[in-house]
Design a protein around this motif. Structure first.
Motif, mmCIF file in Angstrom:
data_model
loop_
_atom_site.group_PDB
_atom_site.id
_atom_site.type_symbol
_atom_site.label_atom_id
_atom_site.label_comp_id
_atom_site.label_asym_id
_atom_site.label_seq_id
_atom_site.Cartn_x
_atom_site.Cartn_y
_atom_site.Cartn_z
ATOM 1 N N ARG A 172 39.481 74.268 80.867
ATOM 2 C CA ARG A 172 40.290 73.643 79.817
ATOM 3 C C ARG A 172 39.586 73.728 78.475
ATOM 4 O O ARG A 172 40.211 74.007 77.450
ATOM 5 C CB ARG A 172 40.591 72.175 80.139
ATOM 6 C CG ARG A 172 41.623 71.966 81.191
ATOM 7 C CD ARG A 172 42.323 70.610 81.084
ATOM 8 N NE ARG A 172 41.469 69.503 80.751
ATOM 9 C CZ ARG A 172 40.709 68.831 81.614
ATOM 10 N NH1 ARG A 172 40.693 69.197 82.889
ATOM 11 N NH2 ARG A 172 39.982 67.803 81.224
ATOM 12 N N LEU A 205 41.176 75.690 75.319
ATOM 13 C CA LEU A 205 41.515 74.954 74.103
ATOM 14 C C LEU A 205 40.764 75.504 72.895
ATOM 15 O O LEU A 205 41.293 75.517 71.775
ATOM 16 C CB LEU A 205 41.222 73.462 74.298
ATOM 17 C CG LEU A 205 42.147 72.750 75.295
ATOM 18 C CD1 LEU A 205 41.669 71.327 75.554
ATOM 19 C CD2 LEU A 205 43.584 72.744 74.775
ATOM 20 N N ALA A 207 43.046 68.786 70.561
ATOM 21 C CA ALA A 207 43.883 69.707 71.323
ATOM 22 C C ALA A 207 44.092 69.213 72.749
ATOM 23 O O ALA A 207 45.157 69.433 73.341
ATOM 24 C CB ALA A 207 43.246 71.098 71.340
ATOM 25 N N GLU A 208 43.088 68.550 73.314
ATOM 26 C CA GLU A 208 43.205 67.999 74.666
ATOM 27 C C GLU A 208 44.305 66.942 74.729
ATOM 28 O O GLU A 208 45.058 66.859 75.710
ATOM 29 C CB GLU A 208 41.859 67.391 75.076
ATOM 30 C CG GLU A 208 41.887 66.546 76.340
ATOM 31 C CD GLU A 208 41.907 67.354 77.618
ATOM 32 O OE1 GLU A 208 41.837 66.745 78.696
ATOM 33 O OE2 GLU A 208 42.006 68.591 77.540
#
Length: 243
Positions: free
Chosen positions: A144, A148, A126-127
């Protein structure tokens, strides 16, 4: 063949009749595994989320260790937890050896690397897709990772179910630290091993049927979640194409 049929028939009767000893063992197994899964997944998912977005020197080594822990034998985990909780161990003052808590600790240790590794892979992927956008909005590493994980929340349900399956099917560690004490620390897997060695095959088979049903149910839930998620993605793509 007749013996096999008789054992199977008696086992089905025990399950259908909700035999008290059977229910007590199943209930204890579910309680231990659910508690261990909550603890192990809670810590493991946070660790995996951080590893998925953090970039630091030595990260490859940390991931190598994490992946190695995925294959650690349960009896080794049981031995380590036994040494920690024994009277001469650093946590011996807790008096948890051969108790519900000891089994929870052992299963939590087994679940943690599974949760961390699977979460790390999800967040890492996803990053790559959304990390740049989040960074441009000022989101730090920790934020983050949490965002995510939330974005992949449906996939995270699969991680939780997989971890629960790992916990409830475990036998070696809980046998060592729990002692398989009747009425206190006897769970499905240890009871199956004991009853088989005693020759009480109907009870062992009945417990095996329940355990298989639980694992089958978990796999069914995973398949349904995957199918539901794919249907949602297809629906979004269809709406986007129509627009």
């Amino acid at each position: 063949m007749s013996t096999f049929v008789e054992v199977g028939h008696t086992a089905v009767q025990l399950v259908a009749g909700a035999e008290p000893q059977l229910l007590a063992i199943v209930g204890r197994s579910l309680a231990v595994s659910a508690t261990a899964c909550a603890i192990g997944c809670g810590i493991g998912c946070l660790l995996g989320a951080w590893l998925g977005v953090a970039r630091f020197r030595g990260r490859g080594g940390v991931l190598a260790v994490l992946h190695t822990l995925l294959a650690i034998p349960s009896v080794v985990v049981g031995l380590l937890v036994y040494l920690l909780l024994s009277r001469s161990g650093p946590l011996g003052h807790l008096g948890w050896l051969f108790s519900f808590q000891a089994m929870v600790v052992a299963q939590s240790v087994l679940v943690l690397p599974v949760a961390a590794a699977l979460t790390r892979q999800l967040v890492d992927d996803a990053e790559l897709a959304h990390g740049e956008q989040l960074r441009s909005l000022g989101a730090g590493t920790a934020l983050r990772g949490l965002l995510l994980v939330w974005d992949e929340r449906y996939a995270m349900l699969t991680v939780l179910i997989a971890c629960f399956g790992r916990a409830i099917s475990e036998v070696g560690a809980v046998m060592i630290v729990g002692g398989n004490i009747d009425g206190f620390t006897r769970v499905m897997t240890t009871a199956i091993a004991l009853e088989t060695s005693k020759g009480d095959l109907p009870l062992a088979v009945a417990l095996g049927l329940v355990l298989l049903a639980i694992v089958l149910g978990l796999n069914g839930v995973i398949a349904l979640l995957r199918r539901w998620r794919l249907d949602r993605v297809d629906a979004r793509l269809a709406l986007g194409g129509t627009a």
